[in-house]
Write a protein that holds these residues in place. Structure first.
Motif, PDB file in Angstrom:
ATOM      1  N   PHE A 105       0.885  -1.294   0.043  1.00  0.00           N
ATOM      2  CA  PHE A 105      -0.031   0.146  -0.077  1.00  0.00           C
ATOM      3  C   PHE A 105       0.944   1.185   0.053  1.00  0.00           C
ATOM      4  O   PHE A 105       1.158   1.876   1.025  1.00  0.00           O
ATOM      5  CB  PHE A 105      -0.963  -0.015   1.364  1.00  0.00           C
ATOM      6  N   THR A 106       1.233   1.567  -1.135  1.00  0.00           N
ATOM      7  CA  THR A 106       2.200   2.776  -1.319  1.00  0.00           C
ATOM      8  C   THR A 106       1.705   4.012  -1.029  1.00  0.00           C
ATOM      9  O   THR A 106       2.056   5.007  -0.482  1.00  0.00           O
ATOM     10  CB  THR A 106       2.965   2.756  -2.609  1.00  0.00           C
ATOM     11  N   VAL A 107       0.409   4.004  -1.281  1.00  0.00           N
ATOM     12  CA  VAL A 107      -0.565   5.319  -1.054  1.00  0.00           C
ATOM     13  C   VAL A 107      -0.392   5.592   0.624  1.00  0.00           C
ATOM     14  O   VAL A 107      -0.587   6.513   0.775  1.00  0.00           O
ATOM     15  CB  VAL A 107      -1.727   5.196  -1.627  1.00  0.00           C
ATOM     16  N   PHE A 108      -0.624   4.465   1.200  1.00  0.00           N
ATOM     17  CA  PHE A 108      -0.598   4.688   2.571  1.00  0.00           C
ATOM     18  C   PHE A 108       0.785   4.943   3.285  1.00  0.00           C
ATOM     19  O   PHE A 108       0.843   5.767   4.251  1.00  0.00           O
ATOM     20  CB  PHE A 108      -0.872   3.258   3.556  1.00  0.00           C
ATOM     21  N   GLN A 109       1.737   4.299   2.721  1.00  0.00           N
ATOM     22  CA  GLN A 109       3.253   4.643   2.945  1.00  0.00           C
ATOM     23  C   GLN A 109       3.763   6.043   2.616  1.00  0.00           C
ATOM     24  O   GLN A 109       4.092   6.785   3.557  1.00  0.00           O
ATOM     25  CB  GLN A 109       4.107   3.773   2.158  1.00  0.00           C
ATOM     26  N   ASN A 110       3.061   6.541   1.579  1.00  0.00           N
ATOM     27  CA  ASN A 110       3.387   8.213   1.451  1.00  0.00           C
ATOM     28  C   ASN A 110       2.476   9.092   2.442  1.00  0.00           C
ATOM     29  O   ASN A 110       3.112  10.106   2.932  1.00  0.00           O
ATOM     30  CB  ASN A 110       2.803   8.584  -0.114  1.00  0.00           C
ATOM     31  N   ALA A 111       1.285   8.532   2.840  1.00  0.00           N
ATOM     32  CA  ALA A 111       0.691   9.499   4.033  1.00  0.00           C
ATOM     33  C   ALA A 111       1.408   9.235   5.189  1.00  0.00           C
ATOM     34  O   ALA A 111       1.509  10.273   6.027  1.00  0.00           O
ATOM     35  CB  ALA A 111      -0.729   9.080   4.259  1.00  0.00           C
ATOM     36  N   TYR A 112       2.069   7.932   5.532  1.00  0.00           N
ATOM     37  CA  TYR A 112       3.015   7.770   6.589  1.00  0.00           C
ATOM     38  C   TYR A 112       4.099   8.696   6.585  1.00  0.00           C
ATOM     39  O   TYR A 112       4.537   9.498   7.783  1.00  0.00           O
ATOM     40  CB  TYR A 112       3.291   6.285   6.854  1.00  0.00           C
ATOM     41  N   ASN A 113       4.668   8.928   5.507  1.00  0.00           N
ATOM     42  CA  ASN A 113       5.965   9.656   5.298  1.00  0.00           C
ATOM     43  C   ASN A 113       5.888  11.060   5.550  1.00  0.00           C
ATOM     44  O   ASN A 113       6.514  12.017   5.866  1.00  0.00           O
ATOM     45  CB  ASN A 113       6.745   9.459   4.079  1.00  0.00           C
ATOM     46  N   GLN A 114       4.532  11.571   5.308  1.00  0.00           N
ATOM     47  CA  GLN A 114       4.229  12.731   5.212  1.00  0.00           C
ATOM     48  C   GLN A 114       3.483  13.412   6.463  1.00  0.00           C
ATOM     49  O   GLN A 114       3.068  14.425   6.834  1.00  0.00           O
ATOM     50  CB  GLN A 114       3.057  13.188   4.188  1.00  0.00           C
ATOM     51  N   GLY A 115       3.607  12.424   7.525  1.00  0.00           N
ATOM     52  CA  GLY A 115       3.256  12.917   9.018  1.00  0.00           C
ATOM     53  C   GLY A 115       1.751  12.811   9.185  1.00  0.00           C
ATOM     54  O   GLY A 115       1.161  13.268  10.046  1.00  0.00           O
ATOM     55  N   ARG A 116       0.934  12.098   8.270  1.00  0.00           N
ATOM     56  CA  ARG A 116      -0.457  12.095   8.380  1.00  0.00           C
ATOM     57  C   ARG A 116      -0.976  10.770   9.029  1.00  0.00           C
ATOM     58  O   ARG A 116      -2.273  10.354   8.992  1.00  0.00           O
ATOM     59  CB  ARG A 116      -1.013  12.197   6.846  1.00  0.00           C
ATOM     60  N   VAL A 117      -0.100   9.953   9.796  1.00  0.00           N
ATOM     61  CA  VAL A 117      -0.627   8.785  10.552  1.00  0.00           C
ATOM     62  C   VAL A 117      -0.229   9.001  12.013  1.00  0.00           C
ATOM     63  O   VAL A 117       0.995   9.372  12.414  1.00  0.00           O
ATOM     64  CB  VAL A 117       0.033   7.509   9.724  1.00  0.00           C
ATOM     65  N   THR A 118      -1.055   8.537  12.858  1.00  0.00           N
ATOM     66  CA  THR A 118      -0.790   8.527  14.302  1.00  0.00           C
ATOM     67  C   THR A 118      -1.016   7.093  14.940  1.00  0.00           C
ATOM     68  O   THR A 118      -2.173   6.418  14.746  1.00  0.00           O
ATOM     69  CB  THR A 118      -2.032   9.293  15.038  1.00  0.00           C
ATOM     70  N   ASP A 119       0.052   6.527  15.414  1.00  0.00           N
ATOM     71  CA  ASP A 119      -0.055   5.131  16.010  1.00  0.00           C
ATOM     72  C   ASP A 119      -0.666   5.337  17.288  1.00  0.00           C
ATOM     73  O   ASP A 119       0.011   5.886  18.151  1.00  0.00           O
ATOM     74  CB  ASP A 119       1.473   4.699  15.787  1.00  0.00           C
ATOM     75  N   LEU A 120      -1.920   4.649  17.591  1.00  0.00           N
ATOM     76  CA  LEU A 120      -2.576   4.788  18.926  1.00  0.00           C
ATOM     77  C   LEU A 120      -1.841   3.727  20.003  1.00  0.00           C
ATOM     78  O   LEU A 120      -2.048   3.992  21.181  1.00  0.00           O
ATOM     79  CB  LEU A 120      -3.995   4.619  18.739  1.00  0.00           C
ATOM     80  N   GLY A 121      -0.830   3.070  19.597  1.00  0.00           N
ATOM     81  CA  GLY A 121      -0.075   2.146  20.319  1.00  0.00           C
ATOM     82  C   GLY A 121      -1.109   0.961  20.912  1.00  0.00           C
ATOM     83  O   GLY A 121      -0.500   0.190  21.971  1.00  0.00           O
ATOM     84  N   LEU A 122      -2.107   0.693  20.638  1.00  0.00           N
ATOM     85  CA  LEU A 122      -2.812  -0.207  20.946  1.00  0.00           C
ATOM     86  C   LEU A 122      -2.933  -1.586  20.214  1.00  0.00           C
ATOM     87  O   LEU A 122      -3.210  -1.637  19.146  1.00  0.00           O
ATOM     88  CB  LEU A 122      -4.626   0.332  20.968  1.00  0.00           C
ATOM     89  N   SER A 123      -2.675  -2.724  20.757  1.00  0.00           N
ATOM     90  CA  SER A 123      -2.464  -3.830  20.323  1.00  0.00           C
ATOM     91  C   SER A 123      -3.840  -4.517  19.634  1.00  0.00           C
ATOM     92  O   SER A 123      -4.584  -4.279  20.200  1.00  0.00           O
ATOM     93  CB  SER A 123      -1.742  -4.999  21.137  1.00  0.00           C
ATOM     94  N   ASP A 124      -3.688  -4.893  18.100  1.00  0.00           N
ATOM     95  CA  ASP A 124      -4.971  -5.447  17.622  1.00  0.00           C
ATOM     96  C   ASP A 124      -5.540  -6.661  18.207  1.00  0.00           C
ATOM     97  O   ASP A 124      -6.945  -6.380  18.340  1.00  0.00           O
ATOM     98  CB  ASP A 124      -4.589  -5.723  16.241  1.00  0.00           C
ATOM     99  N   TRP A 125      -5.029  -7.304  18.892  1.00  0.00           N
ATOM    100  CA  TRP A 125      -5.466  -8.582  19.657  1.00  0.00           C
ATOM    101  C   TRP A 125      -6.287  -8.085  20.994  1.00  0.00           C
ATOM    102  O   TRP A 125      -7.398  -8.467  21.384  1.00  0.00           O
ATOM    103  CB  TRP A 125      -4.638  -9.813  19.972  1.00  0.00           C
TER     104      TRP A 125
END
Length: 560
Positions: free
Chosen positions: A513-533
């Motif tokens: 998902f390069t479109v997501f990677q681009n958003a990540y590299n541009q600082g548009r992603v926030t990791d909430l730190g909550l495990s999926d399980w």
């Protein structure tokens, strides 16, 4: 990372060392022939026997049966090698709890001869500890690792374990190519890991080189050193996406490989496949390909016969079904050390109760978690969206890659074991700002391979998608609609910005998902730190009775 020597300089140094010492440990390049070799010269044939496993994914509940099968084969063929084609890591509670060390104790017990790396060996690279678990796995192994196209030089925990080419290999180290004396003659080995690892795992600073180029180099080196029987231990996939790599193309494009012991595609090759033509369709020396499915359900065996020139003249192989075997007492007793701890964790209730069994189907025909909407996929994405809205009520939808959903959930009480086995990778929840156009690009990628399976197939909550699988990839999406608070749906606006939720693996560009990677590299992603399980655990506890439905969230208009 040690610099690879030139072919000529390495050959010269190896011959020099051979003249100085006649007592080289394996691999030995210059030793007097024993009686067995003399007989083989007379017969002008050589037989190599191999046992192999791949994609075991921490499924060690079957390991006592595997031990029995290995011992039976060795009793009949004492010189048989035992090889692993990778993906020992990730997939069950054994990995969550023991980070590969439980698997390794049994691999040491069974006396594996060598292993190559699968993509899942690099799953923990993004964790605070980085590749520490993998480094510990390598260092504690009583066998070497062969890896021709992986560059470890930028990873502080792995780079010192990589030794390049060496005349004397040691257990617990990584080598680009190896030579091992087997049944009286030298056999060369190379190892290859899919370049797709960068998209489907978390290798971080570990890099992956082109498999054709690196295999060609190492095969030529082995041939210069006088080796005419060469085995590639690979984690490329038998017939996987050729845009990355696969065993069929490796056999066609690289001359000199006699045997490919493969993994990654979880292919059940009940009999070996023999490739006899090159990439141009011209006749070539045979290359034998084997793969043993997954999860320690089978032990693969292969016998290959060579003529005096090292050309394959015959082969026979089969998969030994481990369910038919009795447990080896020693392995069964050792397993209790681990299984007793896992049983405690498995049985802890979450508070949720599944009203029915929630399947996790696989396969390229019919319904698959990697190509179709499933009830379990809907449950997981609903839980993601519910948790994400606690942090940002403006989030409109959530996405979960089908490749990250690893096991079904049975009817009845849902335990910690259930959710950990279904979502074993420990991915964290992330939110992402995307335009409608970027979401469309992601959804085009999601359905680009349908009806063929694709680990990047996105399950979703908060929206509906229709597409046409008969259209060219990249032009399949028909409609995209977001769910409103009142249950109605509104078409997605390509020019508007939205906030969506997904797991951090996908948000960083995993599964291509390069479109997501681009958003990540541009600082548009926030990791909430909550495990999926943990998110799924909390969501099923909140629901109490868990009864997700197929809601036509993802519809192929080309299907009846």
């Amino acid at each position: 990372m040690p610099v690879k020597q030139s072919f000529k300089s390495l050959l010269a140094s190896s011959l020099a060392i051979g003249l100085i010492s006649s007592q080289l440990t394996m691999p030995a390049f210059a030793q007097s022939k024993d009686k067995h070799e003399t007989k083989q010269q007379k017969d002008k044939t050589y037989k190599l026997s191999i046992m192999h496993t791949n994609d075991t994914h921490a499924h060690i509940d079957n390991v006592a049966k595997l031990a029995t099968a290995v011992k039976e084969v060795r009793a009949a063929k004492p010189d048989s090698l035992l090889l692993s084609a990778g993906d020992v890591f990730s997939g069950t509670l054994y990995f969550n709890e023991f980070k590969g060390q439980a698997d390794l104790e049994f691999m040491n017990l069974l006396k594996y001869d060598m292993m190559t790396f699968g993509n899942h060996e690099f799953d923990l690279g993004a964790s605070p500890e980085g590749h520490q678990a993998l480094a510990d796995f390598v260092k504690n192994a009583k066998f070497p690792f062969v890896s021709s196209n992986v560059n470890f030089s930028k990873d502080d925990k792995l780079k010192n374990l990589y030794k390049g080419y060496s005349l004397k290999y040691k257990n617990g180290n990584i080598y680009s190519a190896m030579i091992k004396k087997v049944n009286g003659e030298n056999v060369g080995f190379i190892g290859l890991t899919t370049e797709e690892t960068k998209d489907i795992s978390s290798p971080e600073n570990v890099k992956f080189e082109n498999y054709i180029r690196e295999a060609t180099k190492d095969v030529k080196l082995l041939e210069l050193l006088g080796v005419n029987k060469i085995v590639a231990v690979t984690h490329l996939g038998y017939d996987d996406n050729p845009e990355y790599d696969n065993d069929l193309n490796l056999a066609k494009y690289v001359d000199g490989i006699d045997v490919i012991v493969g993994g990654h595609s979880h292919t059940q090759l009940n009999a070996p496949v023999v490739v006899t033509t090159d990439e141009k369709g011209k006749k070539k020396d045979p290359t034998v390909i084997v793969q043993a499915y997954q999860y320690e359900e089978y032990l693969g065996t292969l016998d290959v016969e060579f003529n005096k020139k090292g050309v394959v003249t015959g082969q026979a192989g089969q998969l030994i079904k481990l369910a038919d075997k009795a447990d080896d007492p020693e392995a069964a007793q050792l397993l209790k050390k681990y299984s007793s701890k896992i049983a405690e964790l498995k049985n802890k209730p979450t508070g949720g109760v599944a009203a029915k069994a929630l399947a996790n189907p696989r396969g390229d025909t019919g319904v698959s978690v990697r190509s179709s909407e499933t009830e379990l996929g809907n449950l997981i994405t609903d839980g993601m969206l519910d948790k994400a809205k606690d942090f940002n009520p403006n989030i409109v939808a959530s996405f979960q890659n089908g490749g990250g959903i690893r096991a079904p959930i049975d009817q009845g009480d849902i335990t910690y074991g259930d959710v950990l086995t279904t979502l074993p990778f420990g991915n964290t929840l992330a939110t992402m700002k995307l335009t409608g156009s970027e979401i469309k690009t992601a959804l085009e990628h999601s359905v680009s391979q349908e009806p063929k399976e694709n680990g990047g197939f996105l399950h979703m909550s908060g929206m509906k998608l229709t597409y046409d699988s008969t259209k060219p990839a990249g032009n399949r999406v028909v409609t995209m609609e977001l769910k409103n608070a009142d249950g109605t749906f509104t078409p997605l606006d390509l020019n508007k910005e939205y906030v969506i939720a997904t797991n951090a693996f996908t948000a960083k560009g995993g599964d291509g998902f390069t479109v997501f990677q681009n958003a990540y590299n541009q600082g548009r992603v926030t990791d909430l730190g909550l495990s999926d399980w943990e998110n799924l655990r909390d969501y099923v506890a909140e629901l109490g009775t868990v009864n997700p439905q197929i809601e036509k969230r993802i519809v192929d208009v080309a299907r009846p």
